[in-house]
Design a protein around this motif. Structure first.
Motif, PDB file in Angstrom:
ATOM      1  N   VAL A  94      90.120  11.992 -32.807  1.00 16.57           N
ATOM      2  CA  VAL A  94      90.485  11.767 -34.352  1.00 16.57           C
ATOM      3  C   VAL A  94      89.057  12.246 -35.089  1.00 16.57           C
ATOM      4  CG1 VAL A  94      91.029  10.081 -36.099  1.00 16.57           C
ATOM      5  CG2 VAL A  94      92.018  10.174 -33.759  1.00 16.57           C
ATOM      6  N   PHE A  95      89.139  13.305 -35.588  1.00 16.05           N
ATOM      7  CA  PHE A  95      88.002  13.651 -36.656  1.00 16.05           C
ATOM      8  C   PHE A  95      87.996  13.200 -37.888  1.00 16.05           C
ATOM      9  CE2 PHE A  95      88.045  16.877 -33.415  1.00 16.05           C
ATOM     10  CZ  PHE A  95      86.767  17.204 -33.180  1.00 16.05           C
ATOM     11  N   TYR A  96      87.246  12.760 -38.715  1.00 21.63           N
ATOM     12  CA  TYR A  96      86.996  12.178 -39.871  1.00 21.63           C
ATOM     13  C   TYR A  96      85.912  12.526 -40.758  1.00 21.63           C
ATOM     14  CZ  TYR A  96      84.266   8.433 -37.994  1.00 21.63           C
ATOM     15  OH  TYR A  96      83.304   7.642 -37.362  1.00 21.63           O
ATOM     16  N   PRO A  97      85.892  12.644 -41.966  1.00 19.99           N
ATOM     17  CA  PRO A  97      84.690  13.089 -42.774  1.00 19.99           C
ATOM     18  C   PRO A  97      83.517  12.250 -42.676  1.00 19.99           C
ATOM     19  CG  PRO A  97      86.702  13.432 -44.154  1.00 19.99           C
ATOM     20  CD  PRO A  97      87.149  12.559 -43.202  1.00 19.99           C
ATOM     21  N   GLY A  99      86.418   5.265 -48.036  1.00 19.95           N
ATOM     22  CA  GLY A  99      87.584   4.687 -48.498  1.00 19.95           C
ATOM     23  C   GLY A  99      89.038   5.075 -47.503  1.00 19.95           C
ATOM     24  N   ILE A 100      89.162   6.332 -47.638  1.00 22.41           N
ATOM     25  CA  ILE A 100      90.365   7.017 -46.858  1.00 22.41           C
ATOM     26  C   ILE A 100      90.007   6.769 -45.194  1.00 22.41           C
ATOM     27  CG2 ILE A 100      91.706   9.050 -46.190  1.00 22.41           C
ATOM     28  CD1 ILE A 100      91.380   9.774 -48.999  1.00 22.41           C
ATOM     29  N   CYS A 101      88.741   7.159 -44.952  1.00 23.72           N
ATOM     30  CA  CYS A 101      88.678   7.183 -43.472  1.00 23.72           C
ATOM     31  C   CYS A 101      88.596   5.652 -43.107  1.00 23.72           C
ATOM     32  CB  CYS A 101      86.936   7.537 -43.128  1.00 23.72           C
ATOM     33  SG  CYS A 101      86.815   9.316 -43.589  1.00 23.72           S
ATOM     34  N   THR A 102      88.195   4.594 -43.714  1.00 22.37           N
ATOM     35  CA  THR A 102      88.148   3.248 -43.300  1.00 22.37           C
ATOM     36  C   THR A 102      89.723   2.788 -43.191  1.00 22.37           C
ATOM     37  OG1 THR A 102      86.115   2.678 -44.330  1.00 22.37           O
ATOM     38  CG2 THR A 102      87.471   0.902 -44.182  1.00 22.37           C
ATOM     39  N   GLY A 103      90.591   3.336 -44.139  1.00 22.26           N
ATOM     40  CA  GLY A 103      91.749   2.933 -44.256  1.00 22.26           C
ATOM     41  C   GLY A 103      92.646   3.305 -42.855  1.00 22.26           C
ATOM     42  N   ARG A 162      89.842  16.094 -41.545  1.00 22.01           N
ATOM     43  CA  ARG A 162      90.879  15.128 -40.739  1.00 22.01           C
ATOM     44  C   ARG A 162      91.677  15.597 -39.896  1.00 22.01           C
ATOM     45  NH1 ARG A 162      89.745  10.764 -43.616  1.00 22.01           N
ATOM     46  NH2 ARG A 162      89.357  11.166 -45.735  1.00 22.01           N
ATOM     47  N   GLY A 163      90.911  15.995 -38.578  1.00 20.96           N
ATOM     48  CA  GLY A 163      91.747  16.635 -37.659  1.00 20.96           C
ATOM     49  C   GLY A 163      91.989  15.686 -36.474  1.00 20.96           C
ATOM     50  N   THR A 164      93.314  15.498 -36.050  1.00 16.15           N
ATOM     51  CA  THR A 164      93.894  14.998 -34.751  1.00 16.15           C
ATOM     52  C   THR A 164      94.179  15.483 -33.851  1.00 16.15           C
ATOM     53  OG1 THR A 164      94.467  13.296 -36.735  1.00 16.15           O
ATOM     54  CG2 THR A 164      95.308  12.968 -34.453  1.00 16.15           C
ATOM     55  N   PHE A 165      93.728  15.389 -32.668  1.00 17.37           N
ATOM     56  CA  PHE A 165      94.337  16.245 -31.249  1.00 17.37           C
ATOM     57  C   PHE A 165      94.419  15.342 -30.259  1.00 17.37           C
ATOM     58  CE2 PHE A 165      91.300  18.739 -34.121  1.00 17.37           C
ATOM     59  CZ  PHE A 165      92.219  19.926 -34.226  1.00 17.37           C
ATOM     60  N   LEU A 166      95.503  15.430 -29.813  1.00 20.51           N
ATOM     61  CA  LEU A 166      96.011  14.649 -28.400  1.00 20.51           C
ATOM     62  C   LEU A 166      95.749  15.828 -27.069  1.00 20.51           C
ATOM     63  CD1 LEU A 166      96.928  12.257 -26.976  1.00 20.51           C
ATOM     64  CD2 LEU A 166      99.384  13.175 -27.435  1.00 20.51           C
ATOM     65  N   VAL A 167      94.936  15.352 -26.376  1.00 15.69           N
ATOM     66  CA  VAL A 167      94.685  16.160 -25.136  1.00 15.69           C
ATOM     67  C   VAL A 167      95.237  15.505 -24.045  1.00 15.69           C
ATOM     68  CG1 VAL A 167      92.697  17.224 -24.079  1.00 15.69           C
ATOM     69  CG2 VAL A 167      92.304  16.978 -26.285  1.00 15.69           C
ATOM     70  N   ASP A 168      96.136  16.386 -23.497  1.00 18.23           N
ATOM     71  CA  ASP A 168      97.085  15.739 -22.224  1.00 18.23           C
ATOM     72  C   ASP A 168      96.004  15.629 -21.059  1.00 18.23           C
ATOM     73  OD1 ASP A 168      96.542  18.157 -21.012  1.00 18.23           O
ATOM     74  OD2 ASP A 168      99.099  18.991 -21.679  1.00 18.23           O
ATOM     75  N   ALA A 169      96.640  15.187 -19.992  1.00 18.72           N
ATOM     76  CA  ALA A 169      95.875  14.771 -18.879  1.00 18.72           C
ATOM     77  C   ALA A 169      95.126  16.007 -18.144  1.00 18.72           C
ATOM     78  CB  ALA A 169      96.534  13.924 -17.832  1.00 18.72           C
ATOM     79  N   GLU A 170      95.555  17.189 -18.380  1.00 20.81           N
ATOM     80  CA  GLU A 170      95.207  18.515 -17.969  1.00 20.81           C
ATOM     81  C   GLU A 170      94.199  19.007 -18.778  1.00 20.81           C
ATOM     82  OE1 GLU A 170      98.613  17.897 -17.556  1.00 20.81           O
ATOM     83  OE2 GLU A 170      98.376  16.917 -15.914  1.00 20.81           O
ATOM     84  N   PRO A 197      89.980  16.786 -46.542  1.00 19.60           N
ATOM     85  CA  PRO A 197      89.015  15.598 -46.423  1.00 19.60           C
ATOM     86  C   PRO A 197      89.824  14.416 -47.292  1.00 19.60           C
ATOM     87  CG  PRO A 197      87.972  17.380 -47.339  1.00 19.60           C
ATOM     88  CD  PRO A 197      89.087  17.958 -46.806  1.00 19.60           C
ATOM     89  N   GLY A 198      90.534  14.987 -48.436  1.00 20.49           N
ATOM     90  CA  GLY A 198      91.033  13.943 -49.231  1.00 20.49           C
ATOM     91  C   GLY A 198      92.663  13.609 -48.767  1.00 20.49           C
ATOM     92  N   ASP A 199      93.169  14.169 -47.986  1.00 22.58           N
ATOM     93  CA  ASP A 199      94.508  14.116 -47.461  1.00 22.58           C
ATOM     94  C   ASP A 199      94.669  12.811 -46.507  1.00 22.58           C
ATOM     95  OD1 ASP A 199      95.128  16.000 -49.355  1.00 22.58           O
ATOM     96  OD2 ASP A 199      94.970  17.644 -48.027  1.00 22.58           O
TER      97      ASP A 199
END
Length: 153
Positions: A35-38, A43-47, A116-124, A135-137
Motif C-alpha cells: 500500500v503506497f501512500y503520500p 489526513g487522508i493517509c491517516t484515515g 495512493r497505489g495498492t498492489f496485491l502480490v500473490d504467492a508467486e 494523492p487527494g483521492d
C-alpha cells in the motif's frame, strides 16, 4: 506506467520504521499487500492506514502480509507508527527517492511523493490486484478485500 494484474511485481528492499530491511521476494509463498501512500501524518493517509490497522485481521487471517510504503524518512515513519499503533511495517522509499513507487507506477513526480497505489502480490510474485489513485483521492478498501478473498478461495 502502472503495473497491471498478471505482471510480475518488481522486487524491492526497503527499510522499515526501525531501519530493518524488508525484501518482497523473501515473502514468496505468501501474498503481500503493498500500500503506497503520500505522507505520514496527513489526513487522508491517516484515515486509510487507521482503517487498514482496524481491519488488519481481514488480511492476516487470509495469510496476507501487509506493508505500507511512502517516501517519508524512517524516523518520521517510526513516530507515526508509534502514535497510531500500526501493527504492520511502514517502509521508507526515501532514498533513492521514490524508486520503488516509480517501479510500481505509483510515483507523483511533480510533488516528489507516492500516489495512493495498492498492489496485491500473490504467492508467486504476480500482481493479483492493482489500483492507483491520485494523492487527494481516498481509496475504498473493498476492492482490496475482494481480491484477498479471491486469492484465499
Amino acid at each position: 506506467m502502472t503495473l497491471s494484474v498478471g505482471d510480475t511485481a518488481p522486487d524491492f528492499t526497503l527499510n522499515d520504521s526501525d531501519r530493518q530491511p524488508f525484501t518482497l521476494s523473501e515473502h514468496r509463498g505468501s501474498p503481500v499487500l503493498v500500500v503506497f501512500y503520500p505522507f505520514a501524518f496527513s489526513g487522508i493517509c491517516t484515515g486509510e492506514l487507521c482503517q487498514l490497522r482496524d481491519e488488519l485481521g481481514t488480511y492476516t487471517d487470509a495469510g496476507v502480509r501487509v506493508v505500507a510504503v511512502s517516501c517519508d524518512p524512517a524516523p518520521a515513519l517510526k513516530a507515526w507508527k508509534t502514535e497510531q499503533g500500526f501493527d504492520f511495517p511502514l517502509l521508507s522509499d526515501f532514498w533513492p527517492h521514490g524508486e520503488v513507487a516509480k517501479a510500481y507506477g505509483a510515483f507523483f513526480e511533480t510533488a516528489g511523493m507516492a500516489n495512493r497505489g495498492t498492489f496485491l502480490v500473490d504467492a508467486e510474485g504476480k500482481v493479483a490486484f492493482a489500483e492507483v489513485n491520485g494523492p487527494g483521492d481516498a481509496r475504498a478498501q473493498s476492492g482490496w478485500k475482494d481480491a484477498v478473498a479471491a486469492l484465499a478461495s
